[in-house]
Design a protein around this motif. Structure first.
Motif, PDB file in Angstrom:
ATOM      1  N   PRO A  32       0.840  -1.199   0.000  1.00  0.00           N
ATOM      2  CA  PRO A  32       0.000   0.000   0.000  1.00  0.00           C
ATOM      3  C   PRO A  32       0.877   1.252   0.000  1.00  0.00           C
ATOM      4  N   LEU A  33       0.531   2.210  -0.836  1.00  0.00           N
ATOM      5  CA  LEU A  33       1.359   3.394  -0.974  1.00  0.00           C
ATOM      6  C   LEU A  33       0.665   4.669  -0.505  1.00  0.00           C
ATOM      7  N   TYR A  34      -0.645   4.596  -0.398  1.00  0.00           N
ATOM      8  CA  TYR A  34      -1.371   5.820  -0.047  1.00  0.00           C
ATOM      9  C   TYR A  34      -2.750   5.474   0.460  1.00  0.00           C
ATOM     10  N   TYR A  35      -3.155   6.169   1.522  1.00  0.00           N
ATOM     11  CA  TYR A  35      -4.531   6.178   2.002  1.00  0.00           C
ATOM     12  C   TYR A  35      -4.932   7.623   2.227  1.00  0.00           C
ATOM     13  N   LEU A  51     -10.398  -3.778  -1.589  1.00  0.00           N
ATOM     14  CA  LEU A  51     -10.431  -2.676  -0.635  1.00  0.00           C
ATOM     15  C   LEU A  51     -11.318  -3.101   0.522  1.00  0.00           C
ATOM     16  N   GLN A  52     -10.716  -3.292   1.670  1.00  0.00           N
ATOM     17  CA  GLN A  52     -11.448  -3.635   2.880  1.00  0.00           C
ATOM     18  C   GLN A  52     -11.793  -2.341   3.605  1.00  0.00           C
ATOM     19  N   LEU A  53     -13.065  -2.132   3.828  1.00  0.00           N
ATOM     20  CA  LEU A  53     -13.531  -0.933   4.515  1.00  0.00           C
ATOM     21  C   LEU A  53     -14.169  -1.332   5.832  1.00  0.00           C
ATOM     22  N   ASP A  54     -13.664  -0.806   6.910  1.00  0.00           N
ATOM     23  CA  ASP A  54     -14.181  -1.122   8.247  1.00  0.00           C
ATOM     24  C   ASP A  54     -14.700   0.153   8.921  1.00  0.00           C
ATOM     25  N   SER A  55     -15.464  -0.062   9.986  1.00  0.00           N
ATOM     26  CA  SER A  55     -16.009   1.058  10.768  1.00  0.00           C
ATOM     27  C   SER A  55     -16.651   2.091   9.846  1.00  0.00           C
ATOM     28  N   LEU A  56     -17.483   1.601   8.960  1.00  0.00           N
ATOM     29  CA  LEU A  56     -18.060   2.478   7.946  1.00  0.00           C
ATOM     30  C   LEU A  56     -18.935   3.557   8.565  1.00  0.00           C
ATOM     31  N   LYS A  57     -18.924   4.712   7.921  1.00  0.00           N
ATOM     32  CA  LYS A  57     -19.699   5.866   8.356  1.00  0.00           C
ATOM     33  C   LYS A  57     -20.635   6.272   7.229  1.00  0.00           C
ATOM     34  N   PRO A  58     -21.717   6.944   7.558  1.00  0.00           N
ATOM     35  CA  PRO A  58     -22.615   7.412   6.489  1.00  0.00           C
ATOM     36  C   PRO A  58     -21.889   8.259   5.435  1.00  0.00           C
ATOM     37  N   GLU A  59     -20.873   8.981   5.840  1.00  0.00           N
ATOM     38  CA  GLU A  59     -20.138   9.806   4.874  1.00  0.00           C
ATOM     39  C   GLU A  59     -19.244   8.986   3.947  1.00  0.00           C
ATOM     40  N   ASP A  60     -19.174   7.686   4.163  1.00  0.00           N
ATOM     41  CA  ASP A  60     -18.471   6.815   3.225  1.00  0.00           C
ATOM     42  C   ASP A  60     -19.369   6.425   2.053  1.00  0.00           C
ATOM     43  N   GLY A  93      -6.666   4.213   8.589  1.00  0.00           N
ATOM     44  CA  GLY A  93      -6.940   3.459   9.801  1.00  0.00           C
ATOM     45  C   GLY A  93      -8.190   2.601   9.722  1.00  0.00           C
ATOM     46  N   ARG A  94      -9.002   2.817   8.694  1.00  0.00           N
ATOM     47  CA  ARG A  94     -10.248   2.043   8.536  1.00  0.00           C
ATOM     48  C   ARG A  94     -10.262   1.262   7.232  1.00  0.00           C
ATOM     49  N   CYS A  95      -9.175   1.307   6.523  1.00  0.00           N
ATOM     50  CA  CYS A  95      -9.183   0.826   5.153  1.00  0.00           C
ATOM     51  C   CYS A  95      -7.889   0.078   4.863  1.00  0.00           C
ATOM     52  N   THR A  96      -8.011  -1.016   4.093  1.00  0.00           N
ATOM     53  CA  THR A  96      -6.830  -1.759   3.667  1.00  0.00           C
ATOM     54  C   THR A  96      -6.955  -2.098   2.199  1.00  0.00           C
ATOM     55  N   ILE A  97      -5.966  -1.704   1.424  1.00  0.00           N
ATOM     56  CA  ILE A  97      -5.939  -2.055   0.014  1.00  0.00           C
ATOM     57  C   ILE A  97      -4.930  -3.184  -0.179  1.00  0.00           C
ATOM     58  N   SER A  98      -5.276  -4.111  -1.056  1.00  0.00           N
ATOM     59  CA  SER A  98      -4.378  -5.222  -1.335  1.00  0.00           C
ATOM     60  C   SER A  98      -4.582  -5.669  -2.772  1.00  0.00           C
TER      61      SER A  98
END
Length: 123
Positions: A57-60, A81-90, A66-71
């Protein structure tokens, strides 16, 4: 010519998780850096995460740090793209993209784009 097809979007409650996938075909996707973008309603498309050729991963973006992992899996030609602790603004349409320059990708300048997958986060 690289074709990119996203999947994994959907409706999820705030605090939940989603895993988005992007399948590449038609070319040597391993020759490209890969990225995920999103476009929220009424907003410009923004770069969310970038992964390099070596799967590092080179950039978030600050908004997902802190809530996201790209692989990526070069053998399977997929990017996730793993998205965790999702918020309505996502809530956004999430796009997969391939580019020859990481810097260009961060400026939303990609060689290839997918059609996007909708992610909706309910409060």
């Amino acid at each position: 010519q690289v074709q990119l097809v996203e999947s994994g979007g959907g409706l999820v409650q705030a605090g939940g998780s989603l895993r988005l996938s992007c399948a590449a075909s038609g070319g040597s996707s391993g020759n490209y850096a890969m990225a995920w973008f999103r476009q929220r309603p009424g907003k410009e498309r923004e770069c969310v995460a970038v992964v390099g050729w070596s799967s590092a991963p080179l950039y978030y973006s600050n908004s997902v740090q802190g809530r996201c992992t790209i692989s990526r899996d070069n053998a399977k030609e997929t990017v996730s793209l793993q998205l965790d602790s999702l918020k309505p603004e996502d809530t956004a349409v999430y796009y997969c993209a391939a580019g020859t320059s990481v810097l260009s990708l961060r400026r939303s300048d990609a060689n290839y784009w997918g059609q996007g997958t909708q992610v909706t986060v309910s409060s």
